[in-house]
Scaffold this motif. Sequence first.
Motif, PDB file in Angstrom:
ATOM      1  N   PRO A 125       0.829  -1.214   0.000  1.00 36.43           N
ATOM      2  CA  PRO A 125       0.000   0.000   0.000  1.00 36.43           C
ATOM      3  C   PRO A 125       0.859   1.258   0.000  1.00 36.43           C
ATOM      4  O   PRO A 125       1.944   1.287   0.587  1.00 36.43           O
ATOM      5  CB  PRO A 125      -0.783  -0.106   1.312  1.00 36.43           C
ATOM      6  N   ARG A 126       0.380   2.291  -0.662  1.00 34.76           N
ATOM      7  CA  ARG A 126       1.101   3.567  -0.779  1.00 34.76           C
ATOM      8  C   ARG A 126       1.509   4.106   0.590  1.00 34.76           C
ATOM      9  O   ARG A 126       2.644   4.539   0.784  1.00 34.76           O
ATOM     10  CB  ARG A 126       0.213   4.588  -1.498  1.00 34.76           C
ATOM     11  N   LYS A 127       0.601   4.062   1.540  1.00 33.19           N
ATOM     12  CA  LYS A 127       0.864   4.606   2.873  1.00 33.19           C
ATOM     13  C   LYS A 127       2.058   3.911   3.531  1.00 33.19           C
ATOM     14  O   LYS A 127       2.910   4.556   4.138  1.00 33.19           O
ATOM     15  CB  LYS A 127      -0.386   4.450   3.739  1.00 33.19           C
ATOM     16  N   GLN A 128       2.140   2.602   3.394  1.00 32.14           N
ATOM     17  CA  GLN A 128       3.233   1.840   3.995  1.00 32.14           C
ATOM     18  C   GLN A 128       4.573   2.157   3.333  1.00 32.14           C
ATOM     19  O   GLN A 128       5.582   2.317   4.007  1.00 32.14           O
ATOM     20  CB  GLN A 128       2.940   0.344   3.898  1.00 32.14           C
ATOM     21  N   VAL A 129       4.580   2.280   2.006  1.00 32.69           N
ATOM     22  CA  VAL A 129       5.826   2.578   1.290  1.00 32.69           C
ATOM     23  C   VAL A 129       6.316   3.978   1.650  1.00 32.69           C
ATOM     24  O   VAL A 129       7.486   4.173   1.966  1.00 32.69           O
ATOM     25  CB  VAL A 129       5.639   2.443  -0.236  1.00 32.69           C
ATOM     26  N   GLU A 130       5.428   4.966   1.613  1.00 31.34           N
ATOM     27  CA  GLU A 130       5.828   6.342   1.909  1.00 31.34           C
ATOM     28  C   GLU A 130       6.337   6.483   3.338  1.00 31.34           C
ATOM     29  O   GLU A 130       7.241   7.264   3.612  1.00 31.34           O
ATOM     30  CB  GLU A 130       4.668   7.299   1.641  1.00 31.34           C
ATOM     31  N   LYS A 131       5.797   5.701   4.258  1.00 33.00           N
ATOM     32  CA  LYS A 131       6.228   5.747   5.648  1.00 33.00           C
ATOM     33  C   LYS A 131       7.627   5.141   5.822  1.00 33.00           C
ATOM     34  O   LYS A 131       8.397   5.592   6.666  1.00 33.00           O
ATOM     35  CB  LYS A 131       5.221   4.979   6.501  1.00 33.00           C
ATOM     36  N   ASN A 132       7.956   4.123   5.026  1.00 28.10           N
ATOM     37  CA  ASN A 132       9.194   3.372   5.209  1.00 28.10           C
ATOM     38  C   ASN A 132      10.339   3.782   4.291  1.00 28.10           C
ATOM     39  O   ASN A 132      11.394   3.150   4.312  1.00 28.10           O
ATOM     40  CB  ASN A 132       8.924   1.870   5.056  1.00 28.10           C
ATOM     41  N   ILE A 133      10.178   4.833   3.504  1.00 29.99           N
ATOM     42  CA  ILE A 133      11.249   5.273   2.599  1.00 29.99           C
ATOM     43  C   ILE A 133      12.312   6.039   3.386  1.00 29.99           C
ATOM     44  O   ILE A 133      12.000   6.944   4.149  1.00 29.99           O
ATOM     45  CB  ILE A 133      10.695   6.144   1.463  1.00 29.99           C
ATOM     46  N   ARG A 134      13.563   5.657   3.171  1.00 30.28           N
ATOM     47  CA  ARG A 134      14.693   6.402   3.743  1.00 30.28           C
ATOM     48  C   ARG A 134      15.292   7.357   2.734  1.00 30.28           C
ATOM     49  O   ARG A 134      15.717   8.443   3.075  1.00 30.28           O
ATOM     50  CB  ARG A 134      15.791   5.429   4.188  1.00 30.28           C
ATOM     51  N   GLN A 135      15.371   6.913   1.470  1.00 24.81           N
ATOM     52  CA  GLN A 135      16.069   7.704   0.464  1.00 24.81           C
ATOM     53  C   GLN A 135      15.490   7.385  -0.914  1.00 24.81           C
ATOM     54  O   GLN A 135      15.133   6.254  -1.192  1.00 24.81           O
ATOM     55  CB  GLN A 135      17.550   7.333   0.504  1.00 24.81           C
ATOM     56  N   ILE A 136      15.417   8.420  -1.763  1.00 21.82           N
ATOM     57  CA  ILE A 136      15.012   8.240  -3.163  1.00 21.82           C
ATOM     58  C   ILE A 136      16.235   8.555  -4.013  1.00 21.82           C
ATOM     59  O   ILE A 136      16.744   9.673  -3.976  1.00 21.82           O
ATOM     60  CB  ILE A 136      13.845   9.170  -3.535  1.00 21.82           C
ATOM     61  N   ASN A 137      16.710   7.564  -4.773  1.00 22.14           N
ATOM     62  CA  ASN A 137      17.942   7.731  -5.544  1.00 22.14           C
ATOM     63  C   ASN A 137      17.703   8.138  -6.992  1.00 22.14           C
ATOM     64  O   ASN A 137      18.648   8.241  -7.746  1.00 22.14           O
ATOM     65  CB  ASN A 137      18.754   6.434  -5.522  1.00 22.14           C
TER      66      ASN A 137
END
Length: 66
Positions: free
Chosen positions: A45-57
């Motif tokens: 789910p979008r909410k879970q991914v956005e919460k667990n992102i540390r870095q966008i490369n």
Amino acid sequence: MDIQVGDIVKLKKQHPCGNSEWEVLRIGIDFRLKCLGCGHLIMLPRKQVEKNIRQINGQKASQIHP
């Protein structure tokens, strides 16, 4: 969050293969991610991914066109 298809994201938790970097394959209400270590595909789910992102490369080098 400004995440695009093809971006490489680093998540807080590692995949069992030991890798924590994922390629974004699909964006919507759910995200489809591909592990860059073993190639495993998951949908979260979008909410879970956005919460667990540390870095966008950004995009993979092979996908960037001159």
